[in-house]
Design an enzyme around this catalytic site. Sequence first.
Site, PDB file in Angstrom:
ATOM      1  N   ASP A  49       0.874  -0.927  -0.123  1.00  0.00           N
ATOM      2  CA  ASP A  49      -0.045   0.077   0.004  1.00  0.00           C
ATOM      3  C   ASP A  49       0.937   1.266   0.087  1.00  0.00           C
ATOM      4  O   ASP A  49       1.771   1.516   0.965  1.00  0.00           O
ATOM      5  CB  ASP A  49      -0.863  -0.033   1.220  1.00  0.00           C
ATOM      6  CG  ASP A  49      -1.989   0.862   0.882  1.00  0.00           C
ATOM      7  OD1 ASP A  49      -1.946   1.715   0.419  1.00  0.00           O
ATOM      8  OD2 ASP A  49      -3.265   0.550   1.859  1.00  0.00           O
ATOM      9  N   ASP A  50       0.784   1.978  -1.162  1.00  0.00           N
ATOM     10  CA  ASP A  50       1.621   3.147  -1.144  1.00  0.00           C
ATOM     11  C   ASP A  50       3.118   2.968  -1.188  1.00  0.00           C
ATOM     12  O   ASP A  50       3.788   3.754  -0.990  1.00  0.00           O
ATOM     13  CB  ASP A  50       1.355   4.206  -0.295  1.00  0.00           C
ATOM     14  CG  ASP A  50      -0.167   4.937  -0.192  1.00  0.00           C
ATOM     15  OD1 ASP A  50      -0.619   4.449  -0.984  1.00  0.00           O
ATOM     16  OD2 ASP A  50      -0.230   5.628   0.616  1.00  0.00           O
ATOM     17  N   CYS A  87      -5.497   3.793  -4.051  1.00  0.00           N
ATOM     18  CA  CYS A  87      -5.608   2.467  -3.376  1.00  0.00           C
ATOM     19  C   CYS A  87      -6.999   1.955  -3.825  1.00  0.00           C
ATOM     20  O   CYS A  87      -7.131   0.721  -4.363  1.00  0.00           O
ATOM     21  CB  CYS A  87      -5.725   2.564  -2.018  1.00  0.00           C
ATOM     22  SG  CYS A  87      -6.552   4.157  -1.633  1.00  0.00           S
ATOM     23  N   ARG A  91      -7.493  -1.562  -6.363  1.00  0.00           N
ATOM     24  CA  ARG A  91      -8.048  -2.856  -5.706  1.00  0.00           C
ATOM     25  C   ARG A  91      -9.115  -3.261  -6.480  1.00  0.00           C
ATOM     26  O   ARG A  91      -9.420  -4.522  -6.730  1.00  0.00           O
ATOM     27  CB  ARG A  91      -8.394  -2.565  -4.296  1.00  0.00           C
ATOM     28  CG  ARG A  91      -7.309  -2.547  -3.322  1.00  0.00           C
ATOM     29  CD  ARG A  91      -7.672  -1.953  -1.948  1.00  0.00           C
ATOM     30  NE  ARG A  91      -6.633  -2.285  -1.002  1.00  0.00           N
ATOM     31  CZ  ARG A  91      -5.308  -1.620  -0.931  1.00  0.00           C
ATOM     32  NH1 ARG A  91      -5.176  -0.670  -1.885  1.00  0.00           N
ATOM     33  NH2 ARG A  91      -4.467  -2.037  -0.135  1.00  0.00           N
ATOM     34  N   LYS A 151      -6.616  -4.864   4.216  1.00  0.00           N
ATOM     35  CA  LYS A 151      -7.381  -3.780   3.687  1.00  0.00           C
ATOM     36  C   LYS A 151      -8.295  -4.259   2.387  1.00  0.00           C
ATOM     37  O   LYS A 151      -7.756  -4.675   1.645  1.00  0.00           O
ATOM     38  CB  LYS A 151      -6.326  -2.695   3.601  1.00  0.00           C
ATOM     39  CG  LYS A 151      -7.279  -1.413   2.920  1.00  0.00           C
ATOM     40  CD  LYS A 151      -6.094  -0.363   2.609  1.00  0.00           C
ATOM     41  CE  LYS A 151      -6.605   0.948   1.678  1.00  0.00           C
ATOM     42  NZ  LYS A 151      -5.709   1.735   1.568  1.00  0.00           N
ATOM     43  N   HIS A 153     -11.352  -1.869   1.122  1.00  0.00           N
ATOM     44  CA  HIS A 153     -11.358  -0.801   0.546  1.00  0.00           C
ATOM     45  C   HIS A 153     -12.087  -0.404  -0.801  1.00  0.00           C
ATOM     46  O   HIS A 153     -11.734   0.076  -1.498  1.00  0.00           O
ATOM     47  CB  HIS A 153     -10.172   0.105   0.875  1.00  0.00           C
ATOM     48  CG  HIS A 153     -10.224   1.520   0.903  1.00  0.00           C
ATOM     49  ND1 HIS A 153      -8.936   2.305   0.644  1.00  0.00           N
ATOM     50  CD2 HIS A 153     -11.193   2.251   1.137  1.00  0.00           C
ATOM     51  CE1 HIS A 153      -9.313   3.594   0.881  1.00  0.00           C
ATOM     52  NE2 HIS A 153     -10.703   3.596   1.306  1.00  0.00           N
ATOM     53  N   HIS A 245       1.635   2.384   4.248  1.00  0.00           N
ATOM     54  CA  HIS A 245       0.760   3.568   3.970  1.00  0.00           C
ATOM     55  C   HIS A 245       1.044   4.294   5.154  1.00  0.00           C
ATOM     56  O   HIS A 245       1.150   3.686   6.533  1.00  0.00           O
ATOM     57  CB  HIS A 245      -0.713   3.079   4.125  1.00  0.00           C
ATOM     58  CG  HIS A 245      -1.731   4.141   3.748  1.00  0.00           C
ATOM     59  ND1 HIS A 245      -2.097   5.157   4.663  1.00  0.00           N
ATOM     60  CD2 HIS A 245      -2.390   4.328   2.477  1.00  0.00           C
ATOM     61  CE1 HIS A 245      -3.063   5.889   4.131  1.00  0.00           C
ATOM     62  NE2 HIS A 245      -3.143   5.595   2.684  1.00  0.00           N
ATOM     63  N   ASP A 346      -0.271  -1.064  -4.622  1.00  0.00           N
ATOM     64  CA  ASP A 346      -1.521  -0.587  -5.472  1.00  0.00           C
ATOM     65  C   ASP A 346      -1.469   0.896  -5.974  1.00  0.00           C
ATOM     66  O   ASP A 346      -2.238   1.291  -6.927  1.00  0.00           O
ATOM     67  CB  ASP A 346      -2.482  -0.325  -4.155  1.00  0.00           C
ATOM     68  CG  ASP A 346      -2.300   0.820  -3.275  1.00  0.00           C
ATOM     69  OD1 ASP A 346      -0.964   1.079  -3.082  1.00  0.00           O
ATOM     70  OD2 ASP A 346      -3.066   0.857  -2.445  1.00  0.00           O
ATOM     71  N   ASN A 347      -0.276   1.604  -5.730  1.00  0.00           N
ATOM     72  CA  ASN A 347       0.055   2.895  -6.453  1.00  0.00           C
ATOM     73  C   ASN A 347       1.468   3.261  -6.052  1.00  0.00           C
ATOM     74  O   ASN A 347       2.013   2.456  -5.339  1.00  0.00           O
ATOM     75  CB  ASN A 347      -0.920   4.084  -6.080  1.00  0.00           C
ATOM     76  CG  ASN A 347      -1.425   4.032  -4.626  1.00  0.00           C
ATOM     77  OD1 ASN A 347      -2.264   3.829  -4.265  1.00  0.00           O
ATOM     78  ND2 ASN A 347      -0.095   4.532  -3.662  1.00  0.00           N
ATOM     79  N   LYS A 388       1.409   9.066  -6.164  1.00  0.00           N
ATOM     80  CA  LYS A 388       0.022   8.440  -6.076  1.00  0.00           C
ATOM     81  C   LYS A 388      -1.036   9.677  -6.495  1.00  0.00           C
ATOM     82  O   LYS A 388      -0.668  10.804  -6.010  1.00  0.00           O
ATOM     83  CB  LYS A 388      -0.145   8.135  -4.744  1.00  0.00           C
ATOM     84  CG  LYS A 388      -1.548   7.768  -4.150  1.00  0.00           C
ATOM     85  CD  LYS A 388      -1.484   7.681  -2.599  1.00  0.00           C
ATOM     86  CE  LYS A 388      -3.059   7.249  -1.987  1.00  0.00           C
ATOM     87  NZ  LYS A 388      -2.833   7.104  -0.624  1.00  0.00           N
TER      88      LYS A 388
END
Length: 537
Positions: A49-50, A87, A91, A151, A153, A245, A346-347, A388
Amino acid sequence: MSGATRRGFLWALAGAGAAGALPWAAWATEPTADGAKARRPNVVLVLADDLGFSDIGCYGGEIATPCLDALAAGGMRFSHFRNAARCCPARASLLTGLWPHQAGIGHMASNAAWSAKYFINGWYAGDLRPGAPTLAEALRAAGYATCAIGKWHVTRHIDPAEPGFSKANWPCRRGFDRFYGKLQGADSYFRTEGLVRDDAFIPGGKAADPDYYFTRACADEAVAFLRARPKDRPFFLYFAPTAPHLPLQAPAGSIAAQKGRYDAGYAAIARARLAKQKRLGLIPADTPLQPLPADWAKVRRKAFEARCMEVYAAQVAELDAALGRIVGALREAGILDDTLILFLSDNGACAEATGRTPPPPMPGGPETRCGYGKAWAAVSNTPFREYKHWVHEGGIATPFIAHWPAVIRPAAAWCRAPCHLVDVMATLPDLTGRPLPQGETPPQGVSLMPLFEGRPLPERTHPLLFEHEGNRALVEGDWKLVAKGPKGKWELYDLAADRNESRDLAAAHPDRVRRMAARWRAEATRTHILPSPFLGQ
């Protein structure tokens, strides 16, 4: 528990009231629909994540990531894999094999009021569309046991008190037999709130154990799932903890291991990463370093800034350690060779200034609420532009590692085929021998299996397409058309010669810009980007 969940597994609730408890119990299994086992590998999909492009060791970083480095050395490393810039859309795209808008997450999934601000039609609803089957639904139909940890989301329904609340897009209603984690985005690692087990909130609503740390708790759950899995069928484990993140929080020992590593500042670390990327063959030797958004010599709170990156590095190291525990459990069970492990982010790195003003205290503990800021995010994205949210390479380029000893031979060379999140779903028929469930829109990707077997990537029907908050791009072969913001002008880059988007060729190739812009608009209409609440059209 839903009927779909009950058909997959039965489990005991003993200990479920504590956030750290592991109530995985005996599994009640059914015969698989196709009888005899075909190729059907186990699948472990790991989503960071991130995470920036250059953070992990095998992509140029100085952060110690021995597990990821070993998986890369024993499998494949991709240099041109892309995500969806943020994110929720990432996803949605990964889980469905569709472009984010087609999946119903044209912007973000959040609470109902926030989502309504951007709701102009069902494609911007902030919820997965019911006609968009997920990876878990496809794999469970092929006889897989399925589990999601971390997560979620991809639903806006996270508060039962909100009008119209529905669990229709909770994990166990979208193909997962088991779930542990949280439905929302960022949260405290030490005092995680809104924890969910399977189809219900955990009583108490948050982690109360003083030794609780979300990344480690997710690893505990993953290892418990692997040890309790049904032995007569393959499994799909979607492992998506929030690391790294924000907020900047990590165990003290993990932070201490990074002490002093970032005292030299932004440029020194970025230059070292760039040099390592060139030695690894990840980027061409003539790739320049992008200008950084801050000068270390002018930073007043150097100790604070260095500490921010120390904590971030500790979060990355914790993610690698969690994955190491999963790999260890697979090896212990004797099933590592028959398991396809995929790792990606994710990014790109996050440049948000959350919690950084007024000057916060030193980060790391439960009270921390800040991120590491724009300058360190630029370092994380070495050698690329932007972050991001945006769809320049800094926002959409991700590390991607594939490890499957039974099929993938270790490759010294980088796989440079242009790939995307949508390709994971498209690969499932080659993994399972079963067709994908029929949804309202066919999967948009191509199978990665030929690449795993040393063959070329199949030709795409559609180009790689990107849009988030008015940032937009189209990739055709080596050419990329990209614009920053709703009012941004189109820029054109030859990625074969200029992967980090340093030389805008739009003025030199106006006909190509017009043609690619027209194709972007046609694809944006086809995939429900347009009409857009951001582009005003």
